[in-house]
Design a protein around this motif. Sequence first.
Motif, PDB file in Angstrom:
ATOM      1  N   ILE A  14       0.823  -1.217   0.000  1.00 38.73           N
ATOM      2  CA  ILE A  14       0.000   0.000   0.000  1.00 38.73           C
ATOM      3  C   ILE A  14       0.859   1.270   0.000  1.00 38.73           C
ATOM      4  O   ILE A  14       0.349   2.370   0.198  1.00 38.73           O
ATOM      5  N   ASN A  15       2.144   1.091  -0.231  1.00 35.70           N
ATOM      6  CA  ASN A  15       3.077   2.217  -0.397  1.00 35.70           C
ATOM      7  C   ASN A  15       3.135   3.159   0.801  1.00 35.70           C
ATOM      8  O   ASN A  15       3.063   4.380   0.652  1.00 35.70           O
ATOM      9  N   VAL A  16       3.225   2.581   1.985  1.00 39.16           N
ATOM     10  CA  VAL A  16       3.432   3.358   3.204  1.00 39.16           C
ATOM     11  C   VAL A  16       4.541   2.684   4.007  1.00 39.16           C
ATOM     12  O   VAL A  16       5.002   1.595   3.663  1.00 39.16           O
ATOM     13  N   SER A  17       4.949   3.310   5.094  1.00 38.19           N
ATOM     14  CA  SER A  17       5.988   2.721   5.931  1.00 38.19           C
ATOM     15  C   SER A  17       5.407   1.623   6.829  1.00 38.19           C
ATOM     16  O   SER A  17       4.191   1.567   7.062  1.00 38.19           O
ATOM     17  N   ALA A  18       6.284   0.783   7.330  1.00 43.21           N
ATOM     18  CA  ALA A  18       5.859  -0.257   8.273  1.00 43.21           C
ATOM     19  C   ALA A  18       5.282   0.387   9.533  1.00 43.21           C
ATOM     20  O   ALA A  18       4.307  -0.121  10.103  1.00 43.21           O
ATOM     21  N   ALA A  19       5.844   1.518   9.958  1.00 44.42           N
ATOM     22  CA  ALA A  19       5.328   2.230  11.132  1.00 44.42           C
ATOM     23  C   ALA A  19       3.884   2.682  10.896  1.00 44.42           C
ATOM     24  O   ALA A  19       3.045   2.609  11.798  1.00 44.42           O
ATOM     25  N   LYS A  20       3.582   3.132   9.676  1.00 44.29           N
ATOM     26  CA  LYS A  20       2.225   3.552   9.341  1.00 44.29           C
ATOM     27  C   LYS A  20       1.269   2.368   9.388  1.00 44.29           C
ATOM     28  O   LYS A  20       0.150   2.483   9.895  1.00 44.29           O
ATOM     29  N   VAL A  21       1.699   1.203   8.896  1.00 46.16           N
ATOM     30  CA  VAL A  21       0.842   0.010   8.955  1.00 46.16           C
ATOM     31  C   VAL A  21       0.581  -0.361  10.406  1.00 46.16           C
ATOM     32  O   VAL A  21      -0.556  -0.663  10.781  1.00 46.16           O
ATOM     33  N   ARG A  22       1.610  -0.322  11.247  1.00 50.72           N
ATOM     34  CA  ARG A  22       1.402  -0.625  12.675  1.00 50.72           C
ATOM     35  C   ARG A  22       0.414   0.361  13.300  1.00 50.72           C
ATOM     36  O   ARG A  22      -0.440  -0.024  14.106  1.00 50.72           O
ATOM     37  N   ALA A  23       0.498   1.639  12.908  1.00 52.05           N
ATOM     38  CA  ALA A  23      -0.446   2.638  13.422  1.00 52.05           C
ATOM     39  C   ALA A  23      -1.865   2.334  12.942  1.00 52.05           C
ATOM     40  O   ALA A  23      -2.829   2.446  13.713  1.00 52.05           O
ATOM     41  N   LEU A  24      -2.006   1.945  11.689  1.00 51.10           N
ATOM     42  CA  LEU A  24      -3.322   1.586  11.147  1.00 51.10           C
ATOM     43  C   LEU A  24      -3.884   0.354  11.848  1.00 51.10           C
ATOM     44  O   LEU A  24      -5.097   0.256  12.063  1.00 51.10           O
ATOM     45  N   ILE A  25      -3.030  -0.565  12.221  1.00 55.03           N
ATOM     46  CA  ILE A  25      -3.459  -1.745  12.979  1.00 55.03           C
ATOM     47  C   ILE A  25      -3.938  -1.321  14.364  1.00 55.03           C
ATOM     48  O   ILE A  25      -4.999  -1.744  14.830  1.00 55.03           O
ATOM     49  N   ARG A  26      -3.162  -0.453  15.023  1.00 54.57           N
ATOM     50  CA  ARG A  26      -3.540   0.001  16.377  1.00 54.57           C
ATOM     51  C   ARG A  26      -4.879   0.730  16.383  1.00 54.57           C
ATOM     52  O   ARG A  26      -5.651   0.603  17.329  1.00 54.57           O
ATOM     53  N   THR A  27      -5.160   1.508  15.333  1.00 55.06           N
ATOM     54  CA  THR A  27      -6.428   2.250  15.267  1.00 55.06           C
ATOM     55  C   THR A  27      -7.576   1.404  14.739  1.00 55.06           C
ATOM     56  O   THR A  27      -8.715   1.862  14.714  1.00 55.06           O
ATOM     57  N   GLY A  28      -7.278   0.200  14.296  1.00 56.54           N
ATOM     58  CA  GLY A  28      -8.322  -0.688  13.799  1.00 56.54           C
ATOM     59  C   GLY A  28      -8.661  -0.500  12.331  1.00 56.54           C
ATOM     60  O   GLY A  28      -9.596  -1.123  11.830  1.00 56.54           O
ATOM     61  N   GLU A  29      -7.908   0.334  11.631  1.00 58.03           N
ATOM     62  CA  GLU A  29      -8.187   0.551  10.212  1.00 58.03           C
ATOM     63  C   GLU A  29      -7.758  -0.639   9.358  1.00 58.03           C
ATOM     64  O   GLU A  29      -8.294  -0.848   8.275  1.00 58.03           O
ATOM     65  N   ILE A  30      -6.786  -1.381   9.835  1.00 63.33           N
ATOM     66  CA  ILE A  30      -6.389  -2.638   9.197  1.00 63.33           C
ATOM     67  C   ILE A  30      -6.469  -3.718  10.270  1.00 63.33           C
ATOM     68  O   ILE A  30      -5.873  -3.584  11.339  1.00 63.33           O
ATOM     69  N   ALA A  31      -7.213  -4.764   9.973  1.00 63.08           N
ATOM     70  CA  ALA A  31      -7.319  -5.882  10.906  1.00 63.08           C
ATOM     71  C   ALA A  31      -6.058  -6.737  10.819  1.00 63.08           C
ATOM     72  O   ALA A  31      -5.515  -6.942   9.729  1.00 63.08           O
ATOM     73  N   ALA A  32      -5.592  -7.194  11.965  1.00 65.27           N
ATOM     74  CA  ALA A  32      -4.385  -8.020  12.010  1.00 65.27           C
ATOM     75  C   ALA A  32      -4.459  -8.928  13.230  1.00 65.27           C
ATOM     76  O   ALA A  32      -5.313  -8.754  14.105  1.00 65.27           O
ATOM     77  N   TYR A  33      -3.566  -9.880  13.262  1.00 64.86           N
ATOM     78  CA  TYR A  33      -3.475 -10.750  14.437  1.00 64.86           C
ATOM     79  C   TYR A  33      -2.018 -10.918  14.813  1.00 64.86           C
ATOM     80  O   TYR A  33      -1.114 -10.615  14.032  1.00 64.86           O
ATOM     81  N   ARG A  34      -1.803 -11.366  16.025  1.00 64.28           N
ATOM     82  CA  ARG A  34      -0.449 -11.557  16.528  1.00 64.28           C
ATOM     83  C   ARG A  34      -0.182 -13.050  16.720  1.00 64.28           C
ATOM     84  O   ARG A  34      -0.713 -13.666  17.632  1.00 64.28           O
ATOM     85  N   PRO A  35       0.649 -13.636  15.873  1.00 61.26           N
ATOM     86  CA  PRO A  35       0.967 -15.060  16.034  1.00 61.26           C
ATOM     87  C   PRO A  35       1.917 -15.302  17.218  1.00 61.26           C
ATOM     88  O   PRO A  35       2.021 -16.413  17.703  1.00 61.26           O
ATOM     89  N   GLY A  36       2.580 -14.262  17.655  1.00 64.01           N
ATOM     90  CA  GLY A  36       3.482 -14.332  18.801  1.00 64.01           C
ATOM     91  C   GLY A  36       3.339 -13.059  19.601  1.00 64.01           C
ATOM     92  O   GLY A  36       2.376 -12.324  19.447  1.00 64.01           O
ATOM     93  N   LYS A  37       4.306 -12.782  20.449  1.00 65.90           N
ATOM     94  CA  LYS A  37       4.214 -11.583  21.278  1.00 65.90           C
ATOM     95  C   LYS A  37       4.675 -10.325  20.568  1.00 65.90           C
ATOM     96  O   LYS A  37       4.305  -9.224  20.942  1.00 65.90           O
ATOM     97  N   ARG A  38       5.497 -10.438  19.538  1.00 65.97           N
ATOM     98  CA  ARG A  38       6.137  -9.257  18.963  1.00 65.97           C
ATOM     99  C   ARG A  38       5.641  -8.840  17.589  1.00 65.97           C
ATOM    100  O   ARG A  38       5.705  -7.677  17.256  1.00 65.97           O
ATOM    101  N   SER A  39       5.172  -9.748  16.802  1.00 70.58           N
ATOM    102  CA  SER A  39       4.876  -9.404  15.412  1.00 70.58           C
ATOM    103  C   SER A  39       3.377  -9.430  15.124  1.00 70.58           C
ATOM    104  O   SER A  39       2.594 -10.024  15.860  1.00 70.58           O
ATOM    105  N   TYR A  40       3.014  -8.754  14.046  1.00 67.09           N
ATOM    106  CA  TYR A  40       1.651  -8.782  13.530  1.00 67.09           C
ATOM    107  C   TYR A  40       1.659  -9.490  12.189  1.00 67.09           C
ATOM    108  O   TYR A  40       2.642  -9.457  11.459  1.00 67.09           O
TER     109      TYR A  40
END
Length: 72
Positions: A14-40
Amino acid sequence: MSQDLSVKEAAAEINVSAAKVRALIRTGEIAAYRPGKRSYRVTREALETYKALKHSALKLEIRASKDDQASA
């Protein structure tokens, strides 16, 4: 079988930074799951949904801008 993406892979798509994707995940704009403690992981379906919503929002913004210009 679904193709789940790392944050970096989703960011590249989607042509954004990884930090932006993490922010979108935190705000719920992109759904994600955590297979472990550190990664999405982002499902392909979640990323396609985000892209479709962003595309629709952009089309509405363009239409509103054209309407504003026409009434001016």
